[in-house]
Enzyme design. Structure first.
Site, mmCIF file in Angstrom:
data_model
loop_
_atom_site.group_PDB
_atom_site.id
_atom_site.type_symbol
_atom_site.label_atom_id
_atom_site.label_comp_id
_atom_site.label_asym_id
_atom_site.label_seq_id
_atom_site.Cartn_x
_atom_site.Cartn_y
_atom_site.Cartn_z
ATOM 1 N N SER A 68 -1.537 -36.629 -28.992
ATOM 2 C CA SER A 68 -1.042 -36.390 -30.319
ATOM 3 C C SER A 68 -0.076 -35.204 -30.431
ATOM 4 O O SER A 68 0.682 -35.136 -31.396
ATOM 5 C CB SER A 68 -2.216 -36.150 -31.268
ATOM 6 O OG SER A 68 -2.894 -34.966 -30.942
ATOM 7 N N LYS B 72 1.910 -26.638 -33.129
ATOM 8 C CA LYS B 72 1.483 -27.955 -33.629
ATOM 9 C C LYS B 72 1.073 -27.816 -35.090
ATOM 10 O O LYS B 72 0.411 -26.836 -35.460
ATOM 11 C CB LYS B 72 0.307 -28.461 -32.788
ATOM 12 C CG LYS B 72 -0.129 -29.887 -33.083
ATOM 13 C CD LYS B 72 -1.251 -30.329 -32.134
ATOM 14 C CE LYS B 72 -1.629 -31.775 -32.330
ATOM 15 N NZ LYS B 72 -2.698 -32.231 -31.389
ATOM 16 N N SER C 180 -4.697 -35.056 -25.777
ATOM 17 C CA SER C 180 -3.549 -34.785 -26.655
ATOM 18 C C SER C 180 -2.662 -33.635 -26.227
ATOM 19 O O SER C 180 -1.579 -33.448 -26.789
ATOM 20 C CB SER C 180 -4.033 -34.518 -28.080
ATOM 21 O OG SER C 180 -4.368 -35.732 -28.708
#
Lengths: 98, 504
Positions: B152, B77, B176
């Site tokens: 997310s 990420k 997330s």
């Protein structure tokens, strides 16, 4: 409570965010809906309930105060928008030119 | 080979049947083929990935022992600092910023011999449930390219569902990791708060953020969990305790006698019928495997979403104050005519997207004089009540369960301008962030109403992360006939085993 575009402008100023008229008009009703939705939270807990700021029990963490390697000045400055003489260069701080 | 699990890939590398370099090349080729459709990656790091793979192969050739994930390709990420690649955190305000140190998670990944393929898309500063708030374009769900990949950590989950990586590392502040895992048909775990270091992770809401693993299988996820977890003196909220035996739990899958508490408040009305159907199927699987299913009530969970949307933006408004255009990142209006404060305002106005602005202003409001007690103070008390609900429920049950999300993936664009509808995607995941306990999402099959993946959420007490994997492994053996769910992008219709898909 009604949240006006003026209220949002004041908050944006506190948060140092420049917002256009369009953004202010768009944000105010959205924020009002969110604030209404979360307002019920103020009714949940009585005065006897202690607040929780952190989920895990926290104790202060100590370590020996010893010199250790850290970022070089060059590395720290490497991503700066502007530098001068090995330092961060920033726009003028005071309103009047010195 | 890239359609295999991470543990299978690692085993074959260790046995010398394939080289880590071959795996890395195949994965980079796969990214080149499909990422035009998915847009999971913000940066691909082909050269270093090959070097890291070569280093694993050299180690093997020298007879040195390899870890259980050595040579496995992973996507990261874009919230983790990793020297040599930009770190945007999905925001234009950090465009082109290169961190000058590595996150602890990254150091551990590299030490474990994982091959970092590149960095993947996310909602701006991890704020969102669809990855649409990213400043760098939408990521598409491999199950249906018109759908959101969750958020997310949408890029993490989509890259796994599209077989562009074997593992991924993300972060979870309100769901997330778990929500994108659910809507992509893969496994995602939010470890106990404090058990995974936040050092080098761009901060969103510091009392809630925790890094964690994604995998396509339960064992893969546990192996990554074990590789990145553990005490870190560089994180002041780190828990100094041994990592729970997550790998052993994933291998065992034994739930005999385990008390599984169904949370009354998380399910039923307002939930997609197909989601509830698959959730109930999973309860049946666990019961047949010897678990005792009970009902528990956590009445204050009804206030978790509201309390979260006060506490989180408050912490956001403080954390994102660091983006002041002085030391790194974007600077706008520095032409001699603007003061430092004007430059800050212009930069933040231009650099932040709509959701970041919304949350910063919401937090500023909740913390402002006259409103502090009514909002932030009350939310902290509600947080206490949520923690108490968990404590009580964990006396009656060893794990708590719910659907991970009320619905399957929705269409891109559908909730962009309806923040409240977007926030409700995290209804079931938020309580565990508020209390800091661990929780994971495991594939529950496909919803009969739309054919899209459903997630089954398991919650366990702090530092009992192994229980999540025990339950997840028990489910994995039965869900979809014991075969992994395979997204459409993999080139085969839903329900076909991953092993049947031709290698590229």
């Amino acid at each position: 409570m009604a949240l006006t575009a003026q209220d949002v402008a004041k908050l944006a100023e506190l948060a140092r965010i420049e917002l256009s008229e369009g953004e202010l008009a768009h944000l105010a009703p959205q924020l009002e809906v969110i604030i209404e939705a979360v307002a019920a939270v103020s009714q949940v807990a009585g005065a006897d309930v202690a607040p929780t700021s952190h989920a895990v029990p926290m104790e202060n963490v100590f370590r020996e105060d010893e010199i250790r390697p850290s970022l070089s000045a060059q590395a720290a400055l490497s991503a700066a928008p502007a530098t001068e003489d090995g330092r961060f260069r920033v726009p003028r701080i005071l309103e009047e030119e010195a | 080979m890239i359609f295999q699990s991470a543990s299978e890939i690692a085993a074959q590398i260790a046995a010398g049947e394939i080289s880590a370099r071959e795996v890395a090349d195949a994965e980079l080729e796969r990214i080149a083929q499909v990422d035009g459709q998915i847009h999971a990656f913000l940066a691909v790091d082909a050269e270093r990935a090959r070097e890291q793979a070569d280093a694993v192969d050299a180690k093997r050739a020298a007879g040195e022992p390899l870890g259980p994930l050595a040579g496995v390709p992973l996507s990261l990420k874009d919230i983790f600092c990793y020297q040599g690649l930009p770190c945007t955190c999905g925001s234009r305000i950090l465009e082109g910023w290169h961190p000058v140190y590595d996150a602890t998670v990254v150091k551990r990944l590299l030490a474990a011999g994982l091959v970092i393929l590149g960095k993947v898309n996310m909602d701006e500063f991890a704020m969102g449930s669809s990855t649409e708030t990213s400043g760098y374009g939408d990521t598409h769900n491999p199950w249906d390219l018109d759908n959101i990949p969750g958020g997310s950590s949408g890029g993490c989950a989509a890259s796994l569902a599209a077989f562009e990586a074997a593992l991924s590392a993300g972060t979870d502040t309100g769901g997330s990791i778990r929500q994108p895992a659910a809507v992509n048909g893969i496994v995602g775990v939010k470890p106990t708060y404090g058990s995974n270091s936040r050092y080098g992770v761009v901060a969103m809401a510091s009392s809630l953020d925790v890094p964690g693993p994604f995998g396509r299988t339960v064992l893969d996820t546990a192996l990554l969990h074990a590789a990145i977890s553990g005490y870190d003196p560089l994180d002041s909220t780190a828990i100094d305790q041994p990592v729970p035996p997550v790998v052993r739990a994933a291998e065992s899958g034994d739930v005999k006698g385990m008390r599984v508490g169904v949370v009354k408040e998380l399910g039923g009305e307002g939930y997609q019928p197909g989601v509830m159907r698959r959730f109930n199927d999973c309860l049946g699987i666990l019961e047949r495997a010897g678990a005792q299913i009970t009902q528990v009530s956590c009445p204050n969970f009804d206030y978790a979403l509201g309390a979260y949307y006060i506490i989180m933006p408050s912490e956001v408004s403080a954390n994102l104050a660091r983006f002041d255009a002085m030391r790194y990142g974007l600077r706008v209006g520095d032409d001699g005519s603007h003061s430092v404060e004007e430059v800050m305002r212009l930069t933040r106005g231009q650099g932040f997207g709509a959701e970041a602005k919304r949350r910063i202003i919401l937090g500023t409001y909740a913390l402002s004089a006259g409103y502090y007690d009514a909002y932030y103070g009350s939310a902290q008390k509600a947080r206490t009540l949520i923690v108490q609900d968990f404590t009580k429920a964990f006396e009656a049950a060893d794990v708590l369960v719910s659907p991970t999300t009320p619905t399957t993936a929705w269409g891109l664009g559908e909730r962009v301008d309806d923040p409240l509808a977007m926030y409700k995607a995290d209804l079931c995941t938020i309580p565990s962030n508020m209390a800091g306990n661990c929780a994971g999402s495991f594939p529950a099959g496909l919803s009969p109403d739309d054919g899209l993946p459903v997630g089954f959420q398991v919650m366990a007490p702090p530092m009992a992360d192994d229980r999540l994997y025990r339950v997840g492994a028990a489910l994995e053996r039965e869900v979809n006939g014991g075969r992994p769910l395979t997204s459409l992008i993999a080139g085969k219709p839903v329900g076909s085993g991953a092993g049947e898909v031709a290698d590229v």
